[in-house]
Structures are given as structure tokens and as C-alpha cells.
Design an enzyme around this catalytic site. Structure first.
Site, PDB file in Angstrom:
ATOM      1  N   HIS A 171      -9.273   1.331   5.230  1.00 27.77           N
ATOM      2  CA  HIS A 171      -8.023   1.484   5.925  1.00 27.77           C
ATOM      3  C   HIS A 171      -7.854   2.124   7.217  1.00 27.77           C
ATOM      4  CE1 HIS A 171      -3.664   2.323   6.755  1.00 27.77           C
ATOM      5  NE2 HIS A 171      -3.331   1.210   6.009  1.00 27.77           N
TER       6      HIS A 171
ATOM      7  N   GLY B  21       2.837   1.754  10.792  1.00 23.17           N
ATOM      8  CA  GLY B  21       3.666   3.004  10.937  1.00 23.17           C
ATOM      9  C   GLY B  21       4.398   3.035  11.881  1.00 23.17           C
TER      10      GLY B  21
ATOM     11  N   GLU C 293      -6.402   4.706   8.169  1.00 27.58           N
ATOM     12  CA  GLU C 293      -6.232   5.812   7.927  1.00 27.58           C
ATOM     13  C   GLU C 293      -7.244   6.684   7.356  1.00 27.58           C
ATOM     14  OE1 GLU C 293      -2.610   5.449   5.883  1.00 27.58           O
ATOM     15  OE2 GLU C 293      -1.475   4.736   7.471  1.00 27.58           O
TER      16      GLU C 293
ATOM     17  N   GLU D   6      -5.205  -5.480  10.599  1.00 33.79           N
ATOM     18  CA  GLU D   6      -4.012  -4.575  10.804  1.00 33.79           C
ATOM     19  C   GLU D   6      -4.200  -3.708  12.122  1.00 33.79           C
ATOM     20  OE1 GLU D   6      -2.054  -3.094   6.872  1.00 33.79           O
ATOM     21  OE2 GLU D   6      -3.881  -1.779   7.228  1.00 33.79           O
TER      22      GLU D   6
ATOM     23  N   ASN E   4       0.975  -1.096   0.017  1.00 34.12           N
ATOM     24  CA  ASN E   4       0.018   0.033  -0.045  1.00 34.12           C
ATOM     25  C   ASN E   4       0.895   1.239  -0.065  1.00 34.12           C
ATOM     26  OD1 ASN E   4      -1.735   1.968   0.400  1.00 34.12           O
ATOM     27  ND2 ASN E   4      -2.147   1.507   2.710  1.00 34.12           N
ATOM     28  N   TRP E   5       1.031   1.828  -1.334  1.00 32.74           N
ATOM     29  CA  TRP E   5       1.911   2.990  -1.132  1.00 32.74           C
ATOM     30  C   TRP E   5       1.444   4.293  -0.720  1.00 32.74           C
ATOM     31  CZ3 TRP E   5       3.375   2.130  -7.046  1.00 32.74           C
ATOM     32  CH2 TRP E   5       4.323   0.763  -7.269  1.00 32.74           C
ATOM     33  N   LYS E   6      -0.056   4.306  -0.360  1.00 32.07           N
ATOM     34  CA  LYS E   6      -0.323   5.394   0.421  1.00 32.07           C
ATOM     35  C   LYS E   6      -0.121   6.820  -0.346  1.00 32.07           C
ATOM     36  CE  LYS E   6       0.248   3.248   4.731  1.00 32.07           C
ATOM     37  NZ  LYS E   6       0.431   3.307   6.195  1.00 32.07           N
TER      38      LYS E   6
ATOM     39  N   GLY F  57       3.040  -1.303   4.467  1.00 32.50           N
ATOM     40  CA  GLY F  57       3.059   0.205   4.003  1.00 32.50           C
ATOM     41  C   GLY F  57       4.424   0.850   3.631  1.00 32.50           C
ATOM     42  N   GLY F  58       5.130   1.237   4.845  1.00 33.81           N
ATOM     43  CA  GLY F  58       6.397   1.690   4.733  1.00 33.81           C
ATOM     44  C   GLY F  58       7.305   0.915   4.040  1.00 33.81           C
TER      45      GLY F  58
ATOM     46  N   SER G  33       3.831  -2.794  10.335  1.00 38.87           N
ATOM     47  CA  SER G  33       5.273  -2.773  10.268  1.00 38.87           C
ATOM     48  C   SER G  33       6.074  -4.083   9.855  1.00 38.87           C
ATOM     49  CB  SER G  33       5.803  -2.069  11.798  1.00 38.87           C
ATOM     50  OG  SER G  33       5.199  -1.248  11.985  1.00 38.87           O
TER      51      SER G  33
HETATM   52  C1  PEP Z   1      -0.652  -0.224   6.218  1.00 46.97           C
HETATM   53  O1  PEP Z   1      -0.758   1.050   5.987  1.00 46.97           O
HETATM   54  O2  PEP Z   1      -1.345  -0.701   5.636  1.00 46.97           O
HETATM   55  C2  PEP Z   1       0.669  -0.620   6.867  1.00 46.97           C
HETATM   56  C3  PEP Z   1       0.584  -1.878   7.188  1.00 46.97           C
HETATM   57  O3  PEP Z   1       1.753   0.202   7.192  1.00 46.97           O
HETATM   58  P1  PEP Z   1       3.177  -0.310   7.834  1.00 46.97           P
HETATM   59  O4  PEP Z   1       3.580  -1.475   6.902  1.00 46.97           O
HETATM   60  O5  PEP Z   1       3.929   0.955   7.506  1.00 46.97           O
HETATM   61  O6  PEP Z   1       2.997  -0.430   9.078  1.00 46.97           O
END
Ligand code: PEP
Length: 250
Positions: free
Chosen positions: A95, A173, A97, A167, A10-12, A234-235, A213
């Protein structure tokens, strides 16, 4: 039936169109696995260019959201048919966010789920508890309530394509990761709910991803758990080396 692992990025709100194409191309060229599925989730503006760049390679493409109306006077919204026409096959829905910053509710999640399925887009349906909810012993209740809310109106036929992403909000994050036991327990709860609501066949086939993460160093042990069928990243999905490291570890 063994569930096929899915590693999804997920590149957000990251990457221009050119950067997105570059990253997708690096993932496509660097991925040495054909025993699992790989997916990238660029921004809407890069969706078509990324889908064209990875066309026929097996790399899947997801939008990060969709609106439930197909068209009309809904300034700035993007619909299922538009996403499909861009070449995406999946869509991330609910999500944390979106829930935290953009007023997403169980009702709007369920409307998006219905719209995605109506147009043949596969939802990656995100749920997860906050740290306060976990510490209060409410994790199971929160997951069940989010599942019931987001999947309201679905039946075992319409719900069959859905991918669930667990999640925990406290792990997104933050560098904090659920332990493999915590992840597996939450995933087992989700599968139990799905079995009760839609039958054991759907529950056994449904892929449940872990997100929070995930990195090359922790991916293998998380994805080795009985109920963990992949990762939503994500990251660490923003750098080809890290994302390919997770794919290699899966
Ligand atoms: C996400 O936003 O779906 C996520 C899992 O982010 P991260 O891997 O950065 O925790």
C-alpha cells in the site's frame, strides 16, 4: 471468463476489536449481493475476531500487511502462518502508505508477495503513481516498474492468485478520484504488462481493483469500465452505510 467483482475495504489504523466486529457484522448482514465478492481488512489485533464474526458468510477477510519470515526474533512483526491461523484469506501488500511512511521498497514488497503466496494467502498488491509522476507523463513507467519489482521471482503459476489494486497516490484519501477513463487506461496498462510477462490467460483472469476516494456516488461508473474489476476502499469502508452503498452500486 467474466471476472467477478471484488469490493474490498481497507480499514487502516481504525476501529477497536469491538468496533471492527460491529462493522463486519453490519456488512455481513446488510450485503444483499451474492454475485460479487466482499472483503474487509481490519487491523491485526481485530483479525481473528472479525474472521470469526463473518465465518461461513462469504465475507472475506484480509490482513493489511505481513512479514516474510514465518517466525523468529523479529519484534512486532506478523507472519503468513499467523494470519492464516486467524482466519484471513487475503493480505494487502505494498500500500502506498507503507511505501510512504514505513520504508516499503520493491524488494520488501516482493518478499511479502512471495511469503503470502507460499502460505496460500491471496495478495492484494497495490501500485500507483504520485501526482508529480502523472504530470511528468511517467504513469505507465511507474506502474510497470512497480509491477516488475513487486512480482519479481513469480511465474505464471505462482502469480495466478494475485489481485492487483491500482491506487493513484494523489487520489487516496484526498477526495480526488481518477476519471473512469484514467482508471481504465491504467488498468489496461497493468493487464498488458501481465499478459506480456505471464501470458494472456493470467492477464484475462486477474482482477484489477481501483482505489482512491471511491464512494457510493462514483463506484458504479468506475466499476463499469472494461478493465476495472472492483474497488479497494479506504475512508468509505469505515461506515456501513457508505460501504454497503458501494457494494450496491457495483
Ligand atoms: C486506500 O487507502 O486504499 C484508499 C483507497 O483510500 P481512500 O478510499 O480513502 O482514498
Amino acid at each position: 471468463m467474466a471476472r467477478r467483482i471484488l469490493v474490498a475495504g481497507n480499514w487502516k489504523l481504525h476501529k477497536t476489536v469491538a468496533e471492527s466486529v460491529e462493522m463486519a457484522t453490519a456488512v455481513m448482514n446488510g450485503c444483499k449481493r451474492n454475485d460479487l465478492d466482499v472483503l474487509v481488512g481490519p487491523t491485526f489485533v481485530a483479525l481473528n475476531a472479525v474472521a470469526m464474526a463473518v465465518k461461513d458468510s462469504g465475507v472475506l477477510v484480509a490482513a493489511q500487511n505481513l512479514y516474510w519470515q514465518d517466525q523468529g526474533a523479529y519484534t512486532a512483526e506478523i507472519s503468513g502462518p499467523m494470519i492464516k491461523a486467524c482466519g484471513a484469506t487475503h493480505v494487502i501488500i505494498g500500500h502506498s502508505e507503507r511505501r510512504q511512511y514505513f520504508g516499503e521498497t520493491e524488494k520488501t514488497v516482493s518478499l511479502r508477495m512471495g511469503a503470502a503466496l507460499k502460505h496460500g494467502l491471496i495478495p492484494i498488491f497495490c501500485i500507483g503513481e504520485t501526482i508529480e509522476e502523472r504530470e511528468a507523463g511517467q504513469t505507465e513507467d511507474v506502474l510497470v516498474s512497480q509491477l516488475a519489482g513487486g512480482m519479481a521471482g513469480l511465474d505464471s503459476g505462482s502469480a495466478a492468485p494475485v489481485i492487483v489494486a491500482y491506487e493513484p497516490v494523489w487520489a487516496i484519501g484526498t477526495g480526488l478520484t481518477a476519471t473512469k477513463e484514467q482508471a481504465n487506461e491504467a488498468h489496461a496498462t497493468i493487464r498488458e504488462y501481465l499478459a506480456g510477462r505471464f501470458g494472456s490467460g493470467l492477464a484475462e483472469d486477474c482482477r484489477i481493483l481501483y482505489g482512491g476516494s471511491v464512494k457510493p456516488g462514483n463506484a458504479a461508473e468506475l466499476m463499469a469500465q472494461e478493465h476495472v474489476d472492483g474497488a479497494l476502499v479506504g475512508g468509505a469502508s469505515l461506515k456501513a452505510e457508505d460501504f454497503l452503498g458501494i457494494i450496491a452500486a457495483a
